[in-house]
Design a protein around this motif. Structure first.
Motif, PDB file in Angstrom:
ATOM      1  N   SER A 112       0.867  -1.173   0.000  1.00  0.00           N
ATOM      2  CA  SER A 112       0.000   0.000   0.000  1.00  0.00           C
ATOM      3  C   SER A 112       0.904   1.223   0.000  1.00  0.00           C
ATOM      4  N   THR A 113       0.853   1.996  -1.092  1.00  0.00           N
ATOM      5  CA  THR A 113       1.727   3.183  -1.140  1.00  0.00           C
ATOM      6  C   THR A 113       1.301   4.187  -0.060  1.00  0.00           C
ATOM      7  N   GLY A 114      -0.001   4.214   0.271  1.00  0.00           N
ATOM      8  CA  GLY A 114      -0.445   5.094   1.362  1.00  0.00           C
ATOM      9  C   GLY A 114       0.232   4.712   2.680  1.00  0.00           C
ATOM     10  N   LEU A 148       3.906   5.666   2.612  1.00  0.00           N
ATOM     11  CA  LEU A 148       4.101   7.118   2.786  1.00  0.00           C
ATOM     12  C   LEU A 148       3.792   7.535   4.221  1.00  0.00           C
ATOM     13  N   ARG A 149       2.759   6.928   4.833  1.00  0.00           N
ATOM     14  CA  ARG A 149       2.451   7.260   6.241  1.00  0.00           C
ATOM     15  C   ARG A 149       3.603   6.854   7.156  1.00  0.00           C
ATOM     16  N   SER A 150       4.266   5.721   6.863  1.00  0.00           N
ATOM     17  CA  SER A 150       5.418   5.325   7.689  1.00  0.00           C
ATOM     18  C   SER A 150       6.540   6.345   7.547  1.00  0.00           C
ATOM     19  N   ILE A 166       0.929  17.534   2.324  1.00  0.00           N
ATOM     20  CA  ILE A 166       0.226  17.142   1.085  1.00  0.00           C
ATOM     21  C   ILE A 166      -0.763  16.028   1.419  1.00  0.00           C
ATOM     22  N   MET A 167      -0.278  15.052   2.196  1.00  0.00           N
ATOM     23  CA  MET A 167      -1.138  13.913   2.513  1.00  0.00           C
ATOM     24  C   MET A 167      -2.321  14.327   3.369  1.00  0.00           C
ATOM     25  N   SER A 168      -2.083  15.206   4.350  1.00  0.00           N
ATOM     26  CA  SER A 168      -3.235  15.535   5.205  1.00  0.00           C
ATOM     27  C   SER A 168      -4.240  16.429   4.481  1.00  0.00           C
ATOM     28  N   GLY A 178      -5.211  15.695   1.469  1.00  0.00           N
ATOM     29  CA  GLY A 178      -5.950  14.787   0.582  1.00  0.00           C
ATOM     30  C   GLY A 178      -5.418  14.808  -0.839  1.00  0.00           C
ATOM     31  N   ASN A 179      -4.381  15.621  -1.099  1.00  0.00           N
ATOM     32  CA  ASN A 179      -3.836  15.671  -2.458  1.00  0.00           C
ATOM     33  C   ASN A 179      -2.793  14.589  -2.692  1.00  0.00           C
ATOM     34  N   LEU A 180      -2.422  14.420  -3.952  1.00  0.00           N
ATOM     35  CA  LEU A 180      -1.501  13.345  -4.292  1.00  0.00           C
ATOM     36  C   LEU A 180      -0.049  13.783  -4.146  1.00  0.00           C
ATOM     37  N   VAL A 181       0.756  12.876  -3.647  1.00  0.00           N
ATOM     38  CA  VAL A 181       2.198  13.073  -3.559  1.00  0.00           C
ATOM     39  C   VAL A 181       2.753  12.930  -4.982  1.00  0.00           C
ATOM     40  N   SER A 182       3.931  13.533  -5.256  1.00  0.00           N
ATOM     41  CA  SER A 182       4.438  13.496  -6.641  1.00  0.00           C
ATOM     42  C   SER A 182       4.709  12.062  -7.094  1.00  0.00           C
ATOM     43  N   ASP A 201      -1.954  -1.673  -3.819  1.00  0.00           N
ATOM     44  CA  ASP A 201      -3.119  -0.987  -3.226  1.00  0.00           C
ATOM     45  C   ASP A 201      -2.791   0.509  -3.183  1.00  0.00           C
ATOM     46  N   GLY A 202      -3.460   1.268  -4.059  1.00  0.00           N
ATOM     47  CA  GLY A 202      -3.214   2.720  -4.078  1.00  0.00           C
ATOM     48  C   GLY A 202      -2.165   3.126  -5.091  1.00  0.00           C
ATOM     49  N   TYR A 203      -1.695   2.207  -5.896  1.00  0.00           N
ATOM     50  CA  TYR A 203      -0.738   2.496  -6.963  1.00  0.00           C
ATOM     51  C   TYR A 203      -0.998   1.508  -8.082  1.00  0.00           C
ATOM     52  N   PRO A 204      -1.129   1.894  -9.335  1.00  0.00           N
ATOM     53  CA  PRO A 204      -1.011   3.259  -9.830  1.00  0.00           C
ATOM     54  C   PRO A 204      -2.292   4.058  -9.597  1.00  0.00           C
ATOM     55  N   ARG A 205      -2.123   5.358  -9.432  1.00  0.00           N
ATOM     56  CA  ARG A 205      -3.285   6.239  -9.267  1.00  0.00           C
ATOM     57  C   ARG A 205      -3.498   7.108 -10.495  1.00  0.00           C
ATOM     58  N   ASN A 206      -2.623   7.044 -11.458  1.00  0.00           N
ATOM     59  CA  ASN A 206      -2.807   7.813 -12.697  1.00  0.00           C
ATOM     60  C   ASN A 206      -2.051   7.096 -13.823  1.00  0.00           C
ATOM     61  N   VAL A 212       0.504   8.036 -15.646  1.00  0.00           N
ATOM     62  CA  VAL A 212       1.978   8.087 -15.564  1.00  0.00           C
ATOM     63  C   VAL A 212       2.445   6.916 -14.704  1.00  0.00           C
ATOM     64  N   GLN A 213       1.792   6.730 -13.552  1.00  0.00           N
ATOM     65  CA  GLN A 213       2.197   5.647 -12.641  1.00  0.00           C
ATOM     66  C   GLN A 213       1.916   4.272 -13.262  1.00  0.00           C
ATOM     67  N   ALA A 214       0.836   4.168 -14.040  1.00  0.00           N
ATOM     68  CA  ALA A 214       0.521   2.869 -14.661  1.00  0.00           C
ATOM     69  C   ALA A 214       1.654   2.458 -15.603  1.00  0.00           C
ATOM     70  N   ASN A 246      -8.104   6.919  13.972  1.00  0.00           N
ATOM     71  CA  ASN A 246      -8.802   7.414  12.780  1.00  0.00           C
ATOM     72  C   ASN A 246      -7.765   8.183  11.986  1.00  0.00           C
ATOM     73  N   ARG A 247      -7.716   7.962  10.688  1.00  0.00           N
ATOM     74  CA  ARG A 247      -6.758   8.735   9.895  1.00  0.00           C
ATOM     75  C   ARG A 247      -7.229  10.171   9.765  1.00  0.00           C
ATOM     76  N   ASP A 248      -6.298  11.130   9.850  1.00  0.00           N
ATOM     77  CA  ASP A 248      -6.748  12.522   9.794  1.00  0.00           C
ATOM     78  C   ASP A 248      -7.265  12.897   8.400  1.00  0.00           C
ATOM     79  N   VAL A 301     -11.854  15.715  -1.238  1.00  0.00           N
ATOM     80  CA  VAL A 301     -10.691  16.066  -2.074  1.00  0.00           C
ATOM     81  C   VAL A 301     -10.062  14.789  -2.624  1.00  0.00           C
ATOM     82  N   ARG A 302      -9.915  13.798  -1.741  1.00  0.00           N
ATOM     83  CA  ARG A 302      -9.293  12.536  -2.177  1.00  0.00           C
ATOM     84  C   ARG A 302     -10.153  11.858  -3.246  1.00  0.00           C
ATOM     85  N   TYR A 303     -11.477  11.920  -3.029  1.00  0.00           N
ATOM     86  CA  TYR A 303     -12.368  11.269  -3.983  1.00  0.00           C
ATOM     87  C   TYR A 303     -12.279  11.964  -5.346  1.00  0.00           C
TER      88      TYR A 303
HETATM   89  P1  AMP Z   1      -4.311   5.870   0.659  1.00  0.00           P
HETATM   90  O1  AMP Z   1      -3.927   5.259   1.959  1.00  0.00           O
HETATM   91  O2  AMP Z   1      -4.062   4.955  -0.513  1.00  0.00           O
HETATM   92  O3  AMP Z   1      -5.702   6.431   0.657  1.00  0.00           O
HETATM   93  O4  AMP Z   1      -3.309   7.112   0.440  1.00  0.00           O
HETATM   94  C1  AMP Z   1      -3.246   8.177   1.362  1.00  0.00           C
HETATM   95  C2  AMP Z   1      -2.539   9.359   0.735  1.00  0.00           C
HETATM   96  O5  AMP Z   1      -1.203   8.977   0.352  1.00  0.00           O
HETATM   97  C3  AMP Z   1      -3.168   9.885  -0.556  1.00  0.00           C
HETATM   98  O6  AMP Z   1      -4.244  10.769  -0.311  1.00  0.00           O
HETATM   99  C4  AMP Z   1      -1.962  10.572  -1.205  1.00  0.00           C
HETATM  100  O7  AMP Z   1      -1.672  11.804  -0.567  1.00  0.00           O
HETATM  101  C5  AMP Z   1      -0.822   9.607  -0.866  1.00  0.00           C
HETATM  102  N1  AMP Z   1      -0.667   8.543  -1.899  1.00  0.00           N
HETATM  103  C6  AMP Z   1      -0.819   7.205  -1.730  1.00  0.00           C
HETATM  104  N2  AMP Z   1      -0.583   6.535  -2.864  1.00  0.00           N
HETATM  105  C7  AMP Z   1      -0.281   7.483  -3.790  1.00  0.00           C
HETATM  106  C8  AMP Z   1       0.038   7.429  -5.176  1.00  0.00           C
HETATM  107  N3  AMP Z   1       0.093   6.259  -5.847  1.00  0.00           N
HETATM  108  N4  AMP Z   1       0.308   8.604  -5.809  1.00  0.00           N
HETATM  109  C9  AMP Z   1       0.280   9.765  -5.154  1.00  0.00           C
HETATM  110  N5  AMP Z   1      -0.046   9.901  -3.858  1.00  0.00           N
HETATM  111  C10 AMP Z   1      -0.316   8.771  -3.173  1.00  0.00           C
END
Ligand code: AMP
Length: 217
Positions: A31-33, A36-38, A53-55, A57-61, A83-88, A90-92, A160-162, A171-173
């Motif tokens: 899970s890339t989320g 990144l949280r770690s 950026i994460m809090s 709801g926007n995407l990390v680069s 899980d959570g990758y690819p999100r676009n 470019v990532q695919a 609970n995640r912030d 925003v995330r949706y």
């Molecule tokens: P998630 O746990 O998958 O909902 O991800 C939580 C947050 O981590 C997202 O709202 C983004 O800020 C970041 N994130 C996780 N995966 C990606 C990704 N593949 N590309 C960009 N940002 C990501």
């Protein structure tokens, strides 16, 4: 077994289904989320850079998230759940290149088709373990913790995640929706896409996923 890419709105149940697949079939969950949280929790330079950026709801680069993904891939074996990758798109394309280079490209995509309102309900009731990242839900019987507020495995307090507040969830949706259609079309064209409609209950959703897996493996 083929690798699985989950495509679904945030909080649709990707984490719960991944946990079940890991336990029953020995997949390795990426899970890339969580990765990144770690990084944020470790307070590393990178973690501090991405925390806000994460809090929001926007995407990390793409560059940063790909770096953490590649590191994880070098540490664990197939079969993977992404899980959570690819999100676009470019990532695919990046993921396809990485898997081809590693000679690990037997992959399918499973789309969990959940409505925005259902996903919001789940996000706002969602709990997770800060230690092992296992997901729970306050209101869904099958994924409630045995002891209220505690992880069944680690016995630490669940959080609970912030970014699961309704405002940030929207925003995330939106970020998800803006990118999901091209991804779904891409995997559909490659005949890699399987769809699970209205995955409301974890156990019936899991059966549907198992049916997909047994058909293709
Ligand atoms: P998630 O746990 O998958 O909902 O991800 C939580 C947050 O981590 C997202 O709202 C983004 O800020 C970041 N994130 C996780 N995966 C990606 C990704 N593949 N590309 C960009 N940002 C990501």
């Amino acid at each position: 077994m083929k690798n699985i890419i989950f495509i679904a709105p945030p909080a649709a149940g990707k984490g719960t289904q991944s946990d079940l697949l890991v336990k029953k079939y020995g997949y390795h969950h990426i899970s890339t989320g969580d990765l990144l949280r770690s990084e944020v929790a470790s307070k590393s330079e990178l973690g501090n850079e991405i925390a806000s950026i994460m809090s929001s709801g926007n995407l990390v680069s793409d560059e940063i998230v790909t770096k953490v993904l590649e590191k994880k891939l070098s540490e664990i074996k197939e079969p993977y759940i992404f899980d959570g990758y690819p999100r676009n798109m470019v990532q695919a394309k990046i993921l396809e290149d990485i898997l081809t280079k590693l000679n690990k490209h037997e992959t399918i995509a499973i789309y969990l088709n959940v409505s925005e309102e259902e996903a919001i309900k789940r996000a706002t009731g969602r709990l997770s373990c800060p230690n092992c990242n296992r997901s729970y839900h306050k209101y869904t019987e099958e994924v409630k913790p045995k002891v209220s507020g505690k992880c069944d495995d680690c016995e630490v307090d669940l959080i609970n995640r912030d970014d699961d507040s309704e405002e940030t969830y929207r925003v995330r949706y939106k970020n998800y929706i803006d990118n999901a259609s091209p991804l779904l079309n891409y995997y559909q064209d490659k005949e890699m896409l399987y769809v699970v409609e209205n995955p409301i209950y974890p156990n019936t959703t899991f059966i549907e996923i198992e049916n997909v897996i047994s058909d293709i493996n």
